[in-house]
Motif scaffolding. Sequence first.
Motif, PDB file in Angstrom:
ATOM      1  N   GLY A 192      40.928  32.757  26.114  1.00 34.27           N
ATOM      2  CA  GLY A 192      40.227  32.583  27.381  1.00 34.27           C
ATOM      3  C   GLY A 192      41.135  32.862  28.570  1.00 34.27           C
ATOM      4  O   GLY A 192      40.721  33.477  29.556  1.00 34.27           O
ATOM      5  N   GLU A 195      41.488  36.532  28.809  1.00 27.85           N
ATOM      6  CA  GLU A 195      40.238  37.104  29.304  1.00 27.85           C
ATOM      7  C   GLU A 195      40.135  36.963  30.820  1.00 27.85           C
ATOM      8  O   GLU A 195      39.584  37.839  31.511  1.00 27.85           O
ATOM      9  CB  GLU A 195      39.047  36.407  28.629  1.00 27.85           C
ATOM     10  N   ALA A 196      40.666  35.868  31.354  1.00 29.92           N
ATOM     11  CA  ALA A 196      40.605  35.635  32.800  1.00 29.92           C
ATOM     12  C   ALA A 196      41.320  36.723  33.589  1.00 29.92           C
ATOM     13  O   ALA A 196      40.987  36.980  34.753  1.00 29.92           O
ATOM     14  CB  ALA A 196      41.208  34.274  33.129  1.00 29.92           C
ATOM     15  N   ARG A 198      41.014  39.757  33.321  1.00 34.95           N
ATOM     16  CA  ARG A 198      40.109  40.867  33.620  1.00 34.95           C
ATOM     17  C   ARG A 198      39.527  40.748  35.022  1.00 34.95           C
ATOM     18  O   ARG A 198      39.100  41.748  35.613  1.00 34.95           O
ATOM     19  CB  ARG A 198      38.966  40.911  32.610  1.00 34.95           C
ATOM     20  N   ASP A 200      36.678  39.365  35.820  1.00 35.57           N
ATOM     21  CA  ASP A 200      35.223  39.519  35.774  1.00 35.57           C
ATOM     22  C   ASP A 200      34.616  38.226  35.240  1.00 35.57           C
ATOM     23  O   ASP A 200      33.979  38.199  34.188  1.00 35.57           O
ATOM     24  CB  ASP A 200      34.870  40.712  34.870  1.00 35.57           C
ATOM     25  N   MET A 201      34.813  37.149  35.996  1.00 35.39           N
ATOM     26  CA  MET A 201      34.506  35.804  35.527  1.00 35.39           C
ATOM     27  C   MET A 201      33.059  35.634  35.071  1.00 35.39           C
ATOM     28  O   MET A 201      32.788  35.078  34.006  1.00 35.39           O
ATOM     29  CB  MET A 201      34.821  34.792  36.628  1.00 35.39           C
ATOM     30  N   ALA A 203      30.794  37.774  34.026  1.00 39.17           N
ATOM     31  CA  ALA A 203      30.506  38.469  32.763  1.00 39.17           C
ATOM     32  C   ALA A 203      31.233  37.804  31.598  1.00 39.17           C
ATOM     33  O   ALA A 203      30.679  37.704  30.488  1.00 39.17           O
ATOM     34  CB  ALA A 203      30.918  39.937  32.876  1.00 39.17           C
ATOM     35  N   SER A 204      32.447  37.366  31.836  1.00 40.25           N
ATOM     36  CA  SER A 204      33.221  36.709  30.773  1.00 40.25           C
ATOM     37  C   SER A 204      32.564  35.408  30.346  1.00 40.25           C
ATOM     38  O   SER A 204      32.569  35.059  29.160  1.00 40.25           O
ATOM     39  CB  SER A 204      34.655  36.448  31.247  1.00 40.25           C
ATOM     40  N   ALA A 207      29.569  36.165  28.164  1.00 45.99           N
ATOM     41  CA  ALA A 207      29.990  36.705  26.861  1.00 45.99           C
ATOM     42  C   ALA A 207      30.271  35.615  25.835  1.00 45.99           C
ATOM     43  O   ALA A 207      30.352  35.908  24.630  1.00 45.99           O
ATOM     44  CB  ALA A 207      31.232  37.583  27.043  1.00 45.99           C
ATOM     45  N   ILE A 208      30.389  34.364  26.283  1.00 45.69           N
ATOM     46  CA  ILE A 208      30.588  33.263  25.340  1.00 45.69           C
ATOM     47  C   ILE A 208      29.389  33.154  24.398  1.00 45.69           C
ATOM     48  O   ILE A 208      29.550  32.901  23.199  1.00 45.69           O
ATOM     49  CB  ILE A 208      30.813  31.935  26.104  1.00 45.69           C
ATOM     50  N   LEU A 229      39.309  30.170  29.996  1.00 47.68           N
ATOM     51  CA  LEU A 229      38.832  31.131  30.980  1.00 47.68           C
ATOM     52  C   LEU A 229      38.900  30.541  32.394  1.00 47.68           C
ATOM     53  O   LEU A 229      39.386  31.190  33.333  1.00 47.68           O
ATOM     54  CB  LEU A 229      37.405  31.538  30.645  1.00 47.68           C
ATOM     55  N   SER A 233      41.807  31.455  35.062  1.00 46.94           N
ATOM     56  CA  SER A 233      41.448  32.037  36.354  1.00 46.94           C
ATOM     57  C   SER A 233      42.090  31.259  37.499  1.00 46.94           C
ATOM     58  O   SER A 233      42.602  31.844  38.463  1.00 46.94           O
ATOM     59  CB  SER A 233      39.925  32.053  36.503  1.00 46.94           C
TER      60      SER A 233
END
Length: 288
Positions: A192, A195-196, A198, A200-201, A203-204, A207-208, A229, A233
């Motif tokens: 997570g 992923e942060a 990226r 693109d909070m 969308a992320s 995606a969960i 995530l 962030s």
Amino acid sequence: MGTEHFIAVDWGTTNRRAYRIEEGAVVATHRDAIGVTSVPPGGFAQEVDRLRARLGGGSVLLAGMVGSNRGWIDAGYVSTPATLDILAAAMAHPADGVMIVPGVSHIADGRGDVMRGEEVQLLGAVTADLVPSDALLCQPGTHCKWAWMRDGAIAAFVTAMTGEMFALLKAHALIGQDMTGPVIAGDAFLAGVREAKRGDMLASLFAIRPAGLLGLRDRADAASFASGLLIGSDCAAHATGGTVHLLADPTLGALYNCAIAELGGTAVMVDSEAAFIAGMTRLWEQIA
């Protein structure tokens, strides 16, 4: 007032911690769930009297949401840069022998921010030499505070709704149906955090759900991933590299420590209770 002892109270929205302090040392403590939202209108004076009786009497120094417009009285704010001297000079006095520490406000680039209670810990950490006088401090929680200390003063700070957002997603979002497992600082949490990066909070977060539906991630790991995530962030926005001093409980401290390390920084744990006591003791020394 001239007494060598006093009662220091950290009075938040849902909880309260009180300490009897004699000559700088804590000799008695009391904790309960009587936050400011639990006190009926007009009931604060009686609650303070009960605390006094429980902890042996004396003057009372209050900090936290008790000084907000939802508490006993609004104790106002001092603006950054803020020091203990400035706080001591702006105390509110709702009753005889009772003082409330004001909050701190900060305005930068047209955006305002406020804190109540955290300022005592931040400045207390410096005065007790728990952190350097120039440092980045973080207080994880429902509303995470990031504070930049300069020459021992709170020079700037920002608040992130990290913990509150996690709670809202878990309780009310579609992905909350998958966020039933425990939050652990393991592989899913670190995924997570990565992923942060990226940026693109939204969308992320969505995606969960398909990650569980499509077998891309075990649903038991959804809460850890979501936490990573959000915290990732938060940390990426304020702490990429360098040293961050964490005033946190062990559970949240471990998560933020993990995220900060993944982002290339170093976290140093600080005893938040010791920082609060040091800050209140110094304030008392200035007003007693």
